[in-house]
Write a protein that holds these residues in place. Sequence first.
Motif, PDB file in Angstrom:
ATOM      1  N   ASP A 192       0.772  -1.323  -0.001  1.00 18.67           N
ATOM      2  CA  ASP A 192      -0.138  -0.010   0.126  1.00 18.67           C
ATOM      3  C   ASP A 192       0.890   1.261   0.007  1.00 18.67           C
ATOM      4  OD1 ASP A 192      -2.706  -1.191   2.070  1.00 18.67           O
ATOM      5  OD2 ASP A 192      -2.259  -1.498   0.089  1.00 18.67           O
ATOM      6  N   LEU A 193       1.802   1.226   0.739  1.00 11.81           N
ATOM      7  CA  LEU A 193       2.739   2.277   0.830  1.00 11.81           C
ATOM      8  C   LEU A 193       3.473   2.584  -0.496  1.00 11.81           C
ATOM      9  CD1 LEU A 193       4.552   1.849   4.366  1.00 11.81           C
ATOM     10  CD2 LEU A 193       2.884   3.671   3.518  1.00 11.81           C
ATOM     11  N   THR A 194       3.734   1.353  -1.224  1.00 17.10           N
ATOM     12  CA  THR A 194       4.460   1.489  -2.485  1.00 17.10           C
ATOM     13  C   THR A 194       3.573   2.381  -3.334  1.00 17.10           C
ATOM     14  OG1 THR A 194       5.908  -0.370  -2.051  1.00 17.10           O
ATOM     15  CG2 THR A 194       5.723   0.300  -4.421  1.00 17.10           C
ATOM     16  N   ASP A 202       3.799   5.970  -5.616  1.00 16.07           N
ATOM     17  CA  ASP A 202       3.640   5.945  -6.979  1.00 16.07           C
ATOM     18  C   ASP A 202       2.487   6.972  -7.233  1.00 16.07           C
ATOM     19  OD1 ASP A 202       5.478   4.325  -7.517  1.00 16.07           O
ATOM     20  OD2 ASP A 202       4.094   2.566  -7.954  1.00 16.07           O
ATOM     21  N   GLN A 203       1.563   6.998  -6.607  1.00 13.01           N
ATOM     22  CA  GLN A 203       0.575   7.940  -6.810  1.00 13.01           C
ATOM     23  C   GLN A 203       0.884   9.394  -6.645  1.00 13.01           C
ATOM     24  OE1 GLN A 203      -3.459   6.716  -5.106  1.00 13.01           O
ATOM     25  NE2 GLN A 203      -3.225   4.613  -5.600  1.00 13.01           N
ATOM     26  N   TYR A 247       2.252   6.006 -16.896  1.00 13.84           N
ATOM     27  CA  TYR A 247       1.853   4.991 -16.297  1.00 13.84           C
ATOM     28  C   TYR A 247       2.953   4.144 -15.561  1.00 13.84           C
ATOM     29  CZ  TYR A 247       2.226   2.467 -20.693  1.00 13.84           C
ATOM     30  OH  TYR A 247       2.669   2.021 -21.898  1.00 13.84           O
ATOM     31  N   PRO A 248       2.960   3.538 -14.258  1.00 15.73           N
ATOM     32  CA  PRO A 248       4.257   3.116 -13.702  1.00 15.73           C
ATOM     33  C   PRO A 248       4.660   1.640 -14.302  1.00 15.73           C
ATOM     34  CG  PRO A 248       2.095   3.479 -12.136  1.00 15.73           C
ATOM     35  CD  PRO A 248       1.751   3.523 -13.604  1.00 15.73           C
ATOM     36  N   ASN A 249       5.807   1.513 -14.131  1.00 18.89           N
ATOM     37  CA  ASN A 249       6.396   0.309 -14.656  1.00 18.89           C
ATOM     38  C   ASN A 249       5.800  -0.908 -13.928  1.00 18.89           C
ATOM     39  OD1 ASN A 249       8.402  -1.334 -15.869  1.00 18.89           O
ATOM     40  ND2 ASN A 249      10.027  -0.190 -15.429  1.00 18.89           N
TER      41      ASN A 249
END
Length: 207
Positions: A49-51, A55-56, A168-170
């Motif tokens: 959740d922290l990761t 990212d957000q 968008y994220p990897n």
Amino acid sequence: MHRTCFIPCNLAAFRTTKQPSLGFTLVEMVIVVVLLAVLAVVAVPKFIDLTKSADQAVMKAQIASIAAARDMVTVQITLHPENLNANKSRFTLKSGQRIRIRGGYADGRWNNTFIHLVDISSTAQVTSNDCDEEGMDFCVRHRNSGWFRNPNRDYVDSASRGRGFVIYPNGYNLNTTKCYTYYYTPNDSVTPDNPQKPITGSDFSEC
């Protein structure tokens, strides 16, 4: 005559020296394994959740920078119209870089426009929906109006004929997971009859 002892006559002879423990007992090891399992169940989801939250947060900062750059270009065009080319499709920045203009606004292109306007590190432009670029945190892909007005997204009205890009994220797929930010210009030409301000936005519903 010697007396027979029915209890130890010399208690000291029967004393034993306690040896130090050489390791964990089976019970102790089982307890440790159980505790580690409990910690994993509790901690791993929170770490994930922290990761995702990180990212957000980064993507929100990205879109804020992109929106600010869009507005800055509009101001610069107003102040320095002489830096536009003849057909008003290019604008020369103070740095000497030329960017694309569409309807009087920064065009919805990454590689020849916003890459010169914002400083977003560890980002690669791709031609695939899968972001799996080694060493990169984010991917950018150009998308036409059909992608933005798709029923699964519906970010623009059906009359839009513009274009834009999505970040968008990897590790994510652009079409199967809603986890991205975007920039879209609804202007369908360099000099439209009714220029419209490009939109910025995000969708973190499936991050």
